[in-house]
Design an enzyme around this catalytic site. Sequence first.
Site, mmCIF file in Angstrom:
data_model
loop_
_atom_site.group_PDB
_atom_site.id
_atom_site.type_symbol
_atom_site.label_atom_id
_atom_site.label_comp_id
_atom_site.label_asym_id
_atom_site.label_seq_id
_atom_site.Cartn_x
_atom_site.Cartn_y
_atom_site.Cartn_z
ATOM 1 N N GLU A 178 0.803 -1.229 0.000
ATOM 2 C CA GLU A 178 0.000 0.000 0.000
ATOM 3 C C GLU A 178 0.835 1.279 0.000
ATOM 4 O OE1 GLU A 178 -3.970 -1.840 2.184
ATOM 5 O OE2 GLU A 178 -2.814 -0.297 3.225
ATOM 6 N N GLU A 385 -5.061 -8.652 1.145
ATOM 7 C CA GLU A 385 -5.693 -8.280 2.409
ATOM 8 C C GLU A 385 -7.182 -8.105 2.177
ATOM 9 O OE1 GLU A 385 -4.284 -4.909 4.630
ATOM 10 O OE2 GLU A 385 -2.175 -5.418 4.274
#
Length: 485
Positions: A178, A385
Site C-alpha cells: 500500500e 488483504e
Amino acid sequence: MTAVRTETTAQSASDTSFPPGFIWGAATAAYQVEGAATEDGRTPSIWDTYSHTPGKVLNGDTGDIAADHYHRYRDDVALMKDLGLKAYRFSVSWSRVQPTGRGPAVERGLDFYRRLTDELLEAGITPVATLYHWDLPQELEDAGGWPHRDTADRFADYAEIMARALGDRIGVWTTLNEPWCSAFLGYGSGVHAPGRTDPAATLRAAHHLNLAHGKAIGALRDNLPSTAQTSITLNLHQVRPLGDSAADAEAARRIDAVGNRIFTGPILDGAYPEDLLADTAHIVDWAELVHDGDLAEISRPIDVLGVNYYAPTVVSAAADGDASTRNDGHGASDHSPWTGSSDVTFHLANDQLTAMNWAIDPNGLHTLLTDLAASHPELPLMVTENGAAFDDYISPEGRVNDPQRIAYLHAHLDAVRRAIADGADVRGYFLWSLLDNFEWGYGYSKRFGAVYVDYSTQRRIPKASAHWYAEVIGRNALPGVGERG
C-alpha cells in the site's frame, strides 16, 4: 506447494468451490505484531517515533510489545497449521535487518526471519515476504524520507540483502504494501507516520516509492532463483460517483487518478496518466521529479499483483461547507490526503458498517477484480488483504463468537469466487489478519484478527471465524445453501 497456479479453471456461477491450487492464507505486518522493538539490534522506525509522540495514537498505544510475535512465532505458526493455512504473508522490519537503512545487515535481525521461515516450511506453509509495510528506518526519514530520491536506492540495497539471505527459502516476494498509504497518509494528511502534511512531499514520495519498487524488482531478479515470483500490493480504491452528474463523474476521475492510477499507470503501463499530471502540476514539477529512465525502471514486469480491499470509495463534487474527507475511511485530519483533489466529498456506500466505520460492500471487491482483469488480462491477481474489525470479546465460556465477521468473510469470498467465474485470474486470498494487533493510529482499540489476542497475557484464542475459515480452506469451497456459517 507452488506459489501461483499456471492457469485458472473457469467456474460456473452456482459452484461454491475455488480452483484447484487456490492459495489460502493470512497476513500480518511487522510493526503490528512483532514487538521486541529494541531487541537484537533493531532501531526505531518512523512508526516507533510516531507512536511515541503524544497525541498521535489512540490511548498512547505503541508497537513496543504488540502481539509479541517475535518471541511467540513458533506458537503462532502452530496455530496457522491447525487452521490449515497454506501460506503466511508477513513483512520484514527494515530497521531490524538494516538499522540505519544503509550498510550491512545485522545478522541477529536476519536470523529471526530465517527461523520464522524455517518454521513455516516445516509446517508446510508457504512464506510470502513483504519487504516494506510502512516502517521506514527513522535515520532515513531524518535524511529526507520517501520524498528524497536516495531512499529508493537504499530500498534496492535492502531488497538485495533480503534476497541473498532468504532467496533459497522464500519464493514469493512483495516489494511494497500500500504505497498510497505511505505517501498520502504519511506525508499528506499526517495520520500515519511520519506525520508530515506537505502536498509536494506527498507526490514526491509517491514517485520515489514507485521508483523504489522498480529498483527492488531489479535487485530481486538479480539475486533470486528464476522460479521466484515478485509482486507489489496496492490498496486500489474502488471509486464510484455518488450520482449521474458530470460533476460527480469528474470527482470520481480525480480520485481515481490520485488514489489508483498514480501507481498503476507507471507500474503496469509505463507512464503517469496525463490527467493526473495536469491535476497536480501546480503542486510539483513532474518534469524535474521524473528522471530519464525512471519509468522503464518502475515498469519492470511483475508476476502477480496484490490487491487489498476493505470498502468502496463513493464521491461527489464538493458543495460549500462540505467536510470533504470525513467519510473517506482514512482517518480524521485538517489536511486532506487527496493531494490536488481535496475539493471532493466522500460518502459511505451504505449503513452496514464495521467497527472502523467502513461500509460493508463485497460487490466492490468483485468489481475491482473484474475491472483489473479486463484492463490487464495477462496479470495474475492475489487478494492480499481483506477482513473486518468488529467489537470482539471473550464470552463467559471462554470463546470469541464473531458472526458478523463470518458473514463478512463469506460475502467477500463469494465475491472473489464470482470474479473468478467471470474470468478474473485470482490465484489466492489472504485474510487480514491472522492476529489482533496494533492497528496504527487506532492502537489496540480495533480487532481485525481471526485469532483473539488478550494483550495482558498474550493468550491466543481462535475466534469462531477462524474455525469457519479453516473449514473453507479444508473443502476449498464456501458452505453451500442451507449449511451453517
